[in-house]
Structures are given as C-alpha cells and as structure tokens.
Design an enzyme around this catalytic site. Structure first.
Site, PDB file in Angstrom:
ATOM      1  CG  HIS A 178     -25.272  -0.718  -3.628  1.00  0.00           C
ATOM      2  ND1 HIS A 178     -26.193   0.252  -3.321  1.00  0.00           N
ATOM      3  CD2 HIS A 178     -24.079  -0.093  -3.756  1.00  0.00           C
ATOM      4  CE1 HIS A 178     -25.569   1.434  -3.273  1.00  0.00           C
ATOM      5  NE2 HIS A 178     -24.286   1.241  -3.529  1.00  0.00           N
ATOM      6  CB  CYS A 217     -17.624  13.062  21.100  1.00  0.00           C
ATOM      7  SG  CYS A 217     -17.157  14.776  21.279  1.00  0.00           S
ATOM      8  CD  GLU A 227      -2.418   1.886   0.324  1.00  0.00           C
ATOM      9  OE1 GLU A 227      -3.176   1.147  -0.321  1.00  0.00           O
ATOM     10  OE2 GLU A 227      -2.235   3.089   0.049  1.00  0.00           O
ATOM     11  CB  THR A 235     -11.669   1.625   0.603  1.00  0.00           C
ATOM     12  OG1 THR A 235     -11.605   0.925  -0.646  1.00  0.00           O
ATOM     13  CG2 THR A 235     -12.139   0.696   1.681  1.00  0.00           C
ATOM     14  CB  CYS A 246     -10.035  13.462  22.550  1.00  0.00           C
ATOM     15  SG  CYS A 246     -10.630  13.216  20.879  1.00  0.00           S
TER      16      CYS A 246
HETATM   17  C1  LIG Z   1     -18.611   8.849  -3.228  1.00  0.00           C
HETATM   18  C2  LIG Z   1     -18.580   7.363  -3.368  1.00  0.00           C
HETATM   19  C3  LIG Z   1     -19.628   6.586  -2.866  1.00  0.00           C
HETATM   20  C4  LIG Z   1     -19.602   5.206  -3.014  1.00  0.00           C
HETATM   21  N1  LIG Z   1     -20.562   4.445  -2.411  1.00  0.00           N
HETATM   22  C5  LIG Z   1     -20.499   3.093  -2.503  1.00  0.00           C
HETATM   23  C6  LIG Z   1     -21.430   2.285  -1.811  1.00  0.00           C
HETATM   24  O1  LIG Z   1     -22.230   2.755  -1.024  1.00  0.00           O
HETATM   25  N2  LIG Z   1     -21.401   0.946  -2.020  1.00  0.00           N
HETATM   26  C7  LIG Z   1     -20.517   0.369  -2.873  1.00  0.00           C
HETATM   27  O2  LIG Z   1     -20.586  -0.840  -3.064  1.00  0.00           O
HETATM   28  N3  LIG Z   1     -19.555   1.114  -3.473  1.00  0.00           N
HETATM   29  C8  LIG Z   1     -19.522   2.446  -3.299  1.00  0.00           C
HETATM   30  N4  LIG Z   1     -18.561   3.209  -3.878  1.00  0.00           N
HETATM   31  C9  LIG Z   1     -17.491   2.554  -4.625  1.00  0.00           C
HETATM   32  C10 LIG Z   1     -16.398   2.038  -3.708  1.00  0.00           C
HETATM   33  O3  LIG Z   1     -16.031   2.994  -2.750  1.00  0.00           O
HETATM   34  C11 LIG Z   1     -15.198   1.671  -4.560  1.00  0.00           C
HETATM   35  O4  LIG Z   1     -15.629   0.838  -5.594  1.00  0.00           O
HETATM   36  C12 LIG Z   1     -14.129   0.945  -3.781  1.00  0.00           C
HETATM   37  O5  LIG Z   1     -13.794   1.622  -2.596  1.00  0.00           O
HETATM   38  C13 LIG Z   1     -12.895   0.787  -4.668  1.00  0.00           C
HETATM   39  O6  LIG Z   1     -11.937   0.111  -3.917  1.00  0.00           O
HETATM   40  P1  LIG Z   1     -10.499  -0.123  -4.509  1.00  0.00           P
HETATM   41  O7  LIG Z   1      -9.827  -1.053  -3.588  1.00  0.00           O
HETATM   42  O8  LIG Z   1     -10.598  -0.501  -5.947  1.00  0.00           O
HETATM   43  O9  LIG Z   1      -9.817   1.317  -4.545  1.00  0.00           O
HETATM   44  P2  LIG Z   1      -9.226   2.236  -3.377  1.00  0.00           P
HETATM   45  O10 LIG Z   1     -10.008   2.153  -2.142  1.00  0.00           O
HETATM   46  O11 LIG Z   1      -9.048   3.578  -3.968  1.00  0.00           O
HETATM   47  O12 LIG Z   1      -7.826   1.575  -3.063  1.00  0.00           O
HETATM   48  C14 LIG Z   1      -6.736   1.674  -3.938  1.00  0.00           C
HETATM   49  C15 LIG Z   1      -5.492   1.739  -3.081  1.00  0.00           C
HETATM   50  O13 LIG Z   1      -4.347   1.631  -3.922  1.00  0.00           O
HETATM   51  C16 LIG Z   1      -3.330   2.453  -3.381  1.00  0.00           C
HETATM   52  N5  LIG Z   1      -2.370   2.725  -4.450  1.00  0.00           N
HETATM   53  C17 LIG Z   1      -2.542   3.485  -5.553  1.00  0.00           C
HETATM   54  N6  LIG Z   1      -1.426   3.480  -6.299  1.00  0.00           N
HETATM   55  C18 LIG Z   1      -0.525   2.680  -5.656  1.00  0.00           C
HETATM   56  C19 LIG Z   1       0.813   2.278  -5.929  1.00  0.00           C
HETATM   57  N7  LIG Z   1       1.477   2.691  -7.019  1.00  0.00           N
HETATM   58  N8  LIG Z   1       1.435   1.464  -5.037  1.00  0.00           N
HETATM   59  C20 LIG Z   1       0.803   1.030  -3.921  1.00  0.00           C
HETATM   60  N9  LIG Z   1      -0.477   1.400  -3.613  1.00  0.00           N
HETATM   61  C21 LIG Z   1      -1.125   2.202  -4.477  1.00  0.00           C
HETATM   62  C22 LIG Z   1      -4.077   3.669  -2.895  1.00  0.00           C
HETATM   63  O14 LIG Z   1      -3.320   4.378  -1.911  1.00  0.00           O
HETATM   64  C23 LIG Z   1      -5.347   3.047  -2.323  1.00  0.00           C
HETATM   65  O15 LIG Z   1      -5.237   2.776  -0.938  1.00  0.00           O
HETATM   66  C24 LIG Z   1     -18.537   4.591  -3.722  1.00  0.00           C
HETATM   67  C25 LIG Z   1     -17.489   5.374  -4.188  1.00  0.00           C
HETATM   68  C26 LIG Z   1     -17.481   6.738  -3.983  1.00  0.00           C
HETATM   69  C27 LIG Z   1     -16.298   7.531  -4.402  1.00  0.00           C
END
Ligand SMILES: Cc1cc2nc3c(=O)[nH]c(=O)nc-3n(C[C@H](O)[C@H](O)[C@H](O)COP(=O)(O)OP(=O)(O)OC[C@H]3O[C@@H](n4cnc5c(N)ncnc54)[C@H](O)[C@@H]3O)c2cc1C
Length: 469
Positions: free
Chosen positions: A51, A398, A33, A43, A438
C-alpha cells in the site's frame, strides 16, 4: 539443546522480516513456525498489495510503518530476487463522493505519500477500460505495488537461512520458561533456548503472550474471502482498483496478481480465528460489490476460492515489549501489515539492539531465486535442458512448470515437503486445472525425491494425506 540469541515465533511476513533483518546483522537466531511451512497464516491469503499509505490515520503505527515499509519494498524484492509489480493503486468514485476521495488524498499528503494524483474521468477510463460506467474520478498512488506475499515470506526465510539463521517448522510453541538470562522455548518434546524472543504469531499472539505472562491484547478476527480468475483474464484491470474505503475496510477490489491472474475480494466477515472457509454469502457479497468499481467480471474463469483472516486490535497495530524482559510482541497486525512488515522488523531489531543485542560484521549471502523456465528465452532454456533434462519435462501444463523446478523447490533451503509448499514456491497446481492433471505427478516427484511412499505425501501439514492405500 540449541542456543540462539533471538527466537522469532511465527513464520508469517512479520516474523520472516525480523528473522532476515537479524541474520543480516550477524545475529544467531531461529525462526520457529508451528505449521509445516512458513507463510501459512494471514500471509498466504491476502491481496498482496504494497500500500502507498493514504489509508491509515496520521500519527498511528499503521501510517508510520506503512510509509516506511512501502519505501523498503522495492530494494528488498530486488535483494531477494522476487518480483514486484510497480503498477500503482487506484481508488475510484463517482462525482457525488469526490469530496471523500479528496479526504483520502489530503490524508496521504499528511502521511507523506509521494506522487499521488486525482485523475479525471477521461484519463481514468483510458488507464482502466473496465471501470464501471459511473466512475468519474480516481486517486492514483504510483508508489502502490503488488507482490506475491507468500513467495516474499519464503524468500525472506530462505535468505535468513543462507545467512546463518535456522528455521524450524512444525514447532508450535506451547511452553516458555525462564532459565537465568535465557528463555527455554518448547513445542512438545523439542526445545531451544534464546536470550530474546519476538512474538510474531498472528492469530496465536495472545496464546504465546500467555506463556510468559505478557498482557492479553483485545483481538477480533475478520475473514476476507476471494475469487481468483485464471490468467486468460489478464488485463481486466492493470492495477488494484479500490472503491472508497469504509469503516469495515478497504472494500471489494479487483486487482492483478504478480503472476497475471485477477483477484476479486476480500469480504469482511467477523469469524473464528482460523476460519478460512468461503461460503455463498461471501461469493454473493463479492459479486454484488465489485461491480460498483468495475464492469462485470467473467465468473466462468474463476479457478479458486480462498479466504484469509485479519487479526484486529482496535484501530492500530500493537508492537510492544513486556516490561523488564527481553520479550517483544506484535499483535493486531492487520492490513497494511504486509506492507509494514519490513519497517516493523527494522524497528524491533533496533529496539533489541538498544536493549543489548549485539550486531556483528556479516558478509551477506544472496539467496538463489527459483528458476522459472516459462520466463526464459528459448536459447537459455535449451542450454538449461542440455545440462539437466528434468527442465525439459513439463509437469504442470497450465503453468508450464517442469520437473526440474519442482526438484529445485524440494531441495531449497527450507526443504519443503508438502504439495502446497511446493505450489507456493514454483506454482504446480496453481493453474486452470488446479492440479486435476499434474497432482499425481507432483506427488510422485516429492515421494521419489524424499524417499517416502507416495501415500505419505501430505497436502499441507500433518494429517493432510492425499492418497489412501
Ligand atoms: C483478507 C486480507 C487481505 C489483506 N490484504 C493486505 C494487503 O493487500 N496489503 C497489506 O499490506 N496487508 C494486507 N493484509 C494484512 C496482512 O496479510 C497481515 O498483516 C500479515 O500477513 C500479518 O502477518 P503476520 O506475520 O503478523 O501473521 P501471519 O501471517 O498470520 O503469521 C503468523 C504465523 O505464526 C504462526 N504461529 C501461530 N502460533 C504459533 C505458535 N504458538 N508457535 C509457532 N508459530 C505460531 C502461524 O502458523 C503463522 O504462520 C491482509 C490481510 C487479510 C486477512
């Protein structure tokens, strides 16, 4: 250099699910990470909804993994020891748009969503007394749920560690080279090697793909801003309330969080990849649109504004393998990515297995959930304090979080060091005062526990010092 069978790049919910799935199959793997803690991308800032699956178009990856992910969540949360609020979700509409609600219902049936019901006005307003007066009809999906997205991601990563996996934070992958069968994966001076790579880097997906020559996926970025109300508003709505979705997304919702706050949002604003600012325009959009579904919220109770970035690629998720390689990638994992993540992980791990990745007999070790003194009965709490007086010292008034809980978080499997990382685990600074009272105490506890001067304690990653000497 440490050698692993699989390196998972990106500690968001997708990477953490892959990591946990692999470790439970006895695979020697590492989660890399870039930030100082897992759950630092999309995330940590989303609606936290599992959903039901009526929204994605049938026969898409989104539909397939949404449905399967939704089925996996209850058992996964039980296994991890994290809460899931099985409250169902509600899409609401006025009489004029009843036909559109019906379309959603039919789509849900096609996707295989169980137990949906069209609910009429009287029952609807009884279920949710704060619905807007013009709401006549609703689609209730009982399999919809609410979780803490960041705590679930942290718990999955911790589970991976107690089951033999390795998590390396502050490891922003910037170079990948091939060395025979293996990949050498580097971040500055540090390197690890692995036979398989899974790219789950969210906004960074294309940058990581470029390091091995995998295809560049067309991506766009859309910001979602939120207002968070304090716990005094608990019960304003009892489940996520959606308006009818549009092409721009699922609209502005009002929903309960797993911890009893109320959240309003998200907006949908095209943005730069890492733009998590909240502006007046976003706040106005939330205020003007949320009242299409619910009565006027009490904005005096807003305690936090925040935003997350959706990474979008056309209408579907991208989950692929680079031809003739052991490099797999995910991209455009926007909503319902949180829901879909356990199913995406199941799929990817099976694909790697078909490609020669060996599974081994493994004796599963359950992760230890965090103690929550606020949820304990008086007798158990008294006994706990007798054993360790730190559980009797309230730090965050809180949220009623004790010194003992903060120390537990500091010594948990990923050894978090930043204030925000502790906040995401056990909630100090999450309440009404947002750390006004805090924060200094939290800084002192981190400094003492980690044997560092208080001025070296960071808020969230490098260069985010809170105190200046
Ligand atoms: C506003 C909003 C509302 C949403 N609501 C929902 C919901 O209610 N329900 C639902 O199912 N989905 C929802 N989603 C979608 C969901 O949040 C995402 O699909 C999900 O979090 C994506 O996860 P991920 O692991 O692909 O990406 P991320 O959580 O972005 O994780 C990617 C990680 O990779 C790391 N990274 C990037 N580049 C590198 C690198 N070169 N080397 C090492 N690490 C790296 C980053 O630091 C990050 O921690 C929502 C999204 C948003 C933005």
């Amino acid at each position: 250099m440490q050698n692993f069978e699989v390196a998972v790049i990106g500690g968001g919910i997708v990477g953490a699910c892959v990591f946990s799935e692999l470790t439970r199959k006895g695979v020697n793997c590492v989660l890399l990470e870039g930030a100082s803690d897992v759950s630092n991308g999309a995330t940590k800032a989303n609606s936290g909804i599992v959903h039901a699956g009526y929204d994605p178009q049938p026969n898409t990856l989104k539909a397939k993994f949404n449905i399967r992910g939704n089925q996996l969540y209850p058992a996964m949360c039980a296994r991890l020891g994290v809460s899931i609020l099985q409250c169902g979700t509600l899409v609401v509409s006025n009489e004029e748009n009843r036909a559109n609600l019906r379309v959603l219902y039919e789509r849900g049936l096609q996707n295989g969503v169980q137990g949906m019901r069209i609910i009429e006005r009287a029952e609807l307003h009884k279920m949710e007394p704060n619905l807007a007066d013009n709401i006549d009809v609703g689609l209730f999906a009982p399999t919809g749920a609410v979780i803490s997205p960041y705590l679930t991601c942290i718990a999955l990563s911790e589970e991976g560690v107690v089951n033999g996996g390795t998590v390396i934070t502050n490891f922003k992958v910037d170079k990948i080279e091939k060395n025979g069968e293996n990949y050498i994966i580097s971040a500055g001076e540090q390197s690890v090697s692995a036979n398989f790579i899974v790219n789950c880097a969210g906004v960074g997906a294309n940058e990581v793909n470029a390091l091995v020559g995998a295809r560049q996926v067309p991506l766009s970025f859309v910001k979602g801003e939120y207002l968070l109300l304090d716990k005094s508003q608990k019960g304003f709505v009892n489940r996520p309330i959606f308006p009818l979705p549009t092409k721009m997304g699922k609209g502005i919702l009002a929903l309960p969080t797993i911890h009893g706050n109320i959240m309003l949002g998200p907006t949908a604003q095209p943005c730069e990849p890492n733009d998590t600012t909240v502006d007046d325009e976003g706040i106005s959009a939330i205020k003007s649109k949320v009242i299409l579904s619910v009565k006027q919220p009490n904005y005096r109770k807003v305690i936090k504004l925040f935003a997350g970035v959706r990474v979008i690629s056309g209408d579907d998720f991208v989950i692929e393998k680079m031809p003739n390689s052991h490099f797999y990638f995910t991209a455009g994992i926007c909503s319902p990515g949180l829901t879909a993540a356990p199913a995406i992980a199941e799929y990817l791990v099976e694909k790697m297995h078909e490609d020669g990745l060996e599974f081994r007999e493994h004796k599963f070790v359950a992760r230890k959930p965090y103690i929550s003194t606020v949820d304990m009965d008086k007798k158990s709490l008294k006994e706990l304090i007798k054993k360790n007086s730190a559980y009797g010292k309230i730090v965050c008034r809180c949220e009623r979080i004790t010194e003992g809980e903060i120390i537990d978080a500091l010594n948990s499997p990923l050894h978090p060091t930043d204030v925000d990382a502790i906040k995401r685990r056990v909630r100090p600074t999450m309440g009404r005062c947002q750390g006004g009272f805090c924060l200094p105490k939290v800084i002192r506890i981190i400094a003492e526990n980690n044997h560092i001067p208080p001025e070296n304690v960071q808020l969230n990653g490098e260069n985010s010092k809170i105190l200046i000497k």
